[in-house]
Motif scaffolding. Structure first.
Motif, PDB file in Angstrom:
ATOM      1  N   ILE A 115       0.827  -1.198   0.000  1.00 20.79           N
ATOM      2  CA  ILE A 115       0.000   0.000   0.000  1.00 20.79           C
ATOM      3  C   ILE A 115       0.870   1.260   0.000  1.00 20.79           C
ATOM      4  CG2 ILE A 115      -1.904  -1.136   1.205  1.00 20.79           C
ATOM      5  CD1 ILE A 115      -1.005   0.255   3.783  1.00 20.79           C
ATOM      6  N   ASP A 116       0.277   2.333  -0.474  1.00 21.78           N
ATOM      7  CA  ASP A 116       0.812   3.671  -0.259  1.00 21.78           C
ATOM      8  C   ASP A 116      -0.029   4.303   0.842  1.00 21.78           C
ATOM      9  OD1 ASP A 116       2.528   3.230  -2.353  1.00 21.78           O
ATOM     10  OD2 ASP A 116       1.500   4.545  -3.767  1.00 21.78           O
ATOM     11  N   ILE A 117       0.606   4.668   1.941  1.00 22.39           N
ATOM     12  CA  ILE A 117      -0.112   5.310   3.042  1.00 22.39           C
ATOM     13  C   ILE A 117      -0.255   6.799   2.741  1.00 22.39           C
ATOM     14  CG2 ILE A 117      -0.041   5.895   5.488  1.00 22.39           C
ATOM     15  CD1 ILE A 117       1.659   3.401   5.928  1.00 22.39           C
ATOM     16  N   VAL A 118      -1.479   7.292   2.785  1.00 25.89           N
ATOM     17  CA  VAL A 118      -1.720   8.722   2.605  1.00 25.89           C
ATOM     18  C   VAL A 118      -2.259   9.273   3.925  1.00 25.89           C
ATOM     19  CG1 VAL A 118      -2.876  10.500   1.257  1.00 25.89           C
ATOM     20  CG2 VAL A 118      -2.272   8.317   0.174  1.00 25.89           C
ATOM     21  N   ASP A 119      -1.395   9.953   4.663  1.00 25.86           N
ATOM     22  CA  ASP A 119      -1.761  10.551   5.943  1.00 25.86           C
ATOM     23  C   ASP A 119      -2.368  11.922   5.668  1.00 25.86           C
ATOM     24  OD1 ASP A 119      -1.970  11.157   8.646  1.00 25.86           O
ATOM     25  OD2 ASP A 119       0.089  11.905   8.767  1.00 25.86           O
ATOM     26  N   THR A 120      -3.672  12.048   5.882  1.00 27.04           N
ATOM     27  CA  THR A 120      -4.363  13.273   5.490  1.00 27.04           C
ATOM     28  C   THR A 120      -4.568  14.219   6.677  1.00 27.04           C
ATOM     29  OG1 THR A 120      -6.597  12.404   5.885  1.00 27.04           O
ATOM     30  CG2 THR A 120      -5.605  11.971   3.722  1.00 27.04           C
ATOM     31  N   PRO A 121      -4.742  15.513   6.404  1.00 29.37           N
ATOM     32  CA  PRO A 121      -5.045  16.469   7.481  1.00 29.37           C
ATOM     33  C   PRO A 121      -6.374  16.136   8.142  1.00 29.37           C
ATOM     34  CG  PRO A 121      -4.308  17.615   5.493  1.00 29.37           C
ATOM     35  CD  PRO A 121      -4.529  16.188   5.107  1.00 29.37           C
ATOM     36  N   ALA A 156      -4.485  24.915   7.819  1.00 29.74           N
ATOM     37  CA  ALA A 156      -5.325  23.780   8.200  1.00 29.74           C
ATOM     38  C   ALA A 156      -6.608  23.746   7.372  1.00 29.74           C
ATOM     39  CB  ALA A 156      -5.661  23.857   9.690  1.00 29.74           C
ATOM     40  N   THR A 157      -7.170  24.905   7.096  1.00 26.22           N
ATOM     41  CA  THR A 157      -8.374  24.986   6.266  1.00 26.22           C
ATOM     42  C   THR A 157      -8.083  24.486   4.857  1.00 26.22           C
ATOM     43  OG1 THR A 157      -9.199  26.866   7.553  1.00 26.22           O
ATOM     44  CG2 THR A 157     -10.149  26.528   5.365  1.00 26.22           C
ATOM     45  N   GLU A 158      -6.933  24.884   4.318  1.00 26.98           N
ATOM     46  CA  GLU A 158      -6.532  24.388   2.997  1.00 26.98           C
ATOM     47  C   GLU A 158      -6.295  22.883   3.034  1.00 26.98           C
ATOM     48  OE1 GLU A 158      -3.077  26.703   2.227  1.00 26.98           O
ATOM     49  OE2 GLU A 158      -4.191  28.537   1.733  1.00 26.98           O
ATOM     50  N   GLY A 159      -5.791  22.393   4.180  1.00 24.95           N
ATOM     51  CA  GLY A 159      -5.547  20.964   4.331  1.00 24.95           C
ATOM     52  C   GLY A 159      -6.835  20.157   4.306  1.00 24.95           C
ATOM     53  N   VAL A 160      -7.892  20.697   4.900  1.00 21.00           N
ATOM     54  CA  VAL A 160      -9.193  20.019   4.865  1.00 21.00           C
ATOM     55  C   VAL A 160      -9.655  19.842   3.423  1.00 21.00           C
ATOM     56  CG1 VAL A 160     -11.634  20.212   5.458  1.00 21.00           C
ATOM     57  CG2 VAL A 160      -9.889  20.782   7.158  1.00 21.00           C
ATOM     58  N   ALA A 161      -9.506  20.904   2.634  1.00 26.91           N
ATOM     59  CA  ALA A 161      -9.903  20.827   1.220  1.00 26.91           C
ATOM     60  C   ALA A 161      -9.072  19.776   0.486  1.00 26.91           C
ATOM     61  CB  ALA A 161      -9.739  22.200   0.566  1.00 26.91           C
ATOM     62  N   GLU A 162      -7.788  19.715   0.790  1.00 24.43           N
ATOM     63  CA  GLU A 162      -6.922  18.723   0.137  1.00 24.43           C
ATOM     64  C   GLU A 162      -7.333  17.311   0.528  1.00 24.43           C
ATOM     65  OE1 GLU A 162      -2.209  17.536  -0.399  1.00 24.43           O
ATOM     66  OE2 GLU A 162      -2.809  18.899   1.199  1.00 24.43           O
ATOM     67  N   ALA A 163      -7.645  17.118   1.795  1.00 21.71           N
ATOM     68  CA  ALA A 163      -8.072  15.794   2.264  1.00 21.71           C
ATOM     69  C   ALA A 163      -9.331  15.344   1.529  1.00 21.71           C
ATOM     70  CB  ALA A 163      -8.312  15.817   3.771  1.00 21.71           C
ATOM     71  N   MET A 164     -10.268  16.249   1.338  1.00 20.76           N
ATOM     72  CA  MET A 164     -11.503  15.908   0.646  1.00 20.76           C
ATOM     73  C   MET A 164     -11.237  15.590  -0.821  1.00 20.76           C
ATOM     74  SD  MET A 164     -13.525  15.910   3.099  1.00 20.76           S
ATOM     75  CE  MET A 164     -14.993  15.535   2.161  1.00 20.76           C
TER      76      MET A 164
END
Length: 213
Positions: A83-89, A117-125
């Motif tokens: 697997i590739d682990i993707v650690d998201t915000p 952090a707000t930008e990170g939420v968008a990236e996670a989605m």
């Protein structure tokens, strides 16, 4: 004819060698802030590769950009998965800079962190909708799982028809209540663990190999 047959067989074997190996599954580690996502990602990465994914912190939103650890091969009970682990915000409905002031952070730094952090939420989605093949959903078992964010994210994961494992983390805490999490999302299997202490990681790896292999 014998020469042509041998040549054709040789080409077939080479082709099979080139294309038989599938791409690693991209497994997103999701959940609210401070659930222990990066601690778990680091535990998995260190156990199987010797390397960490990213820094850990008790301050909310330490992970503000998705981090990826590639080619993590897990073997359990005769099953192997790469697997590739993707650690998201951490995903939340609101990031308030004032919450960082409680951690002795200057206002300018707190505002900057909240914006990132707000930008990170968008990236996670974005990762969830476009770029992951499965989800490990991490919850702090010492807190109430019945939140708008958790209900929303589990719903999105289900709508994407992605395989998902729910990990009830922080079982080392006295307030831990794994049943509260399994009752909240009975349609999915809940695995208890302490990523910090390394408790129950054997079952964690068994389930990852089973679900995503």
């Amino acid at each position: 004819m014998g020469l042509l047959t041998n040549l054709r067989d040789s080409i077939s074997r080479v082709t099979e060698g080139l294309f038989s190996e599938s791409e690693p599954k991209r497994i997103g580690i999701y959940g609210p802030p401070n659930a222990g996502k990066t601690t778990l990602a680091n535990r998995i990465a260190r156990d199987w590769t010797g390397d960490a994914v990213g820094p850990e912190s008790h301050v909310p939103h330490e992970t503000r950009r998705a981090r990826r650890k590639e080619n993590v091969t897990i073997e359990r009970n005769g099953k192997t998965v790469t697997i590739d682990i993707v650690d998201t915000p951490g995903v939340t409905t609101k990031v308030d800079y004032k919450e960082f002031l409680d951690h002795d952070m200057e206002k300018e730094d707190a505002v900057k962190r909240s914006r990132e952090a707000t930008e990170g939420v968008a990236e996670a989605m974005h990762w969830l909708r476009e770029d992951v093949d499965g989800v490990v959903y991490v919850l702090d078992s010492s807190t109430d799982p019945f939140t708008q964010v958790n209900t929303m994210l589990i719903g999105i994961i289900e709508s994407q028809d992605l395989p998902v494992l729910i990990f009830a983390n922080k079982t080392d805490l006295e307030e831990s209540d794994v049943k509260r999490i399994s009752d909240a999302f009975p349609q999915h299997e809940t695995v208890p663990l302490s990523a910090l202490e390394g408790d129950n990681m054997d079952e964690v790896y068994e389930k990852i190999a089973e679900y995503f292999g």
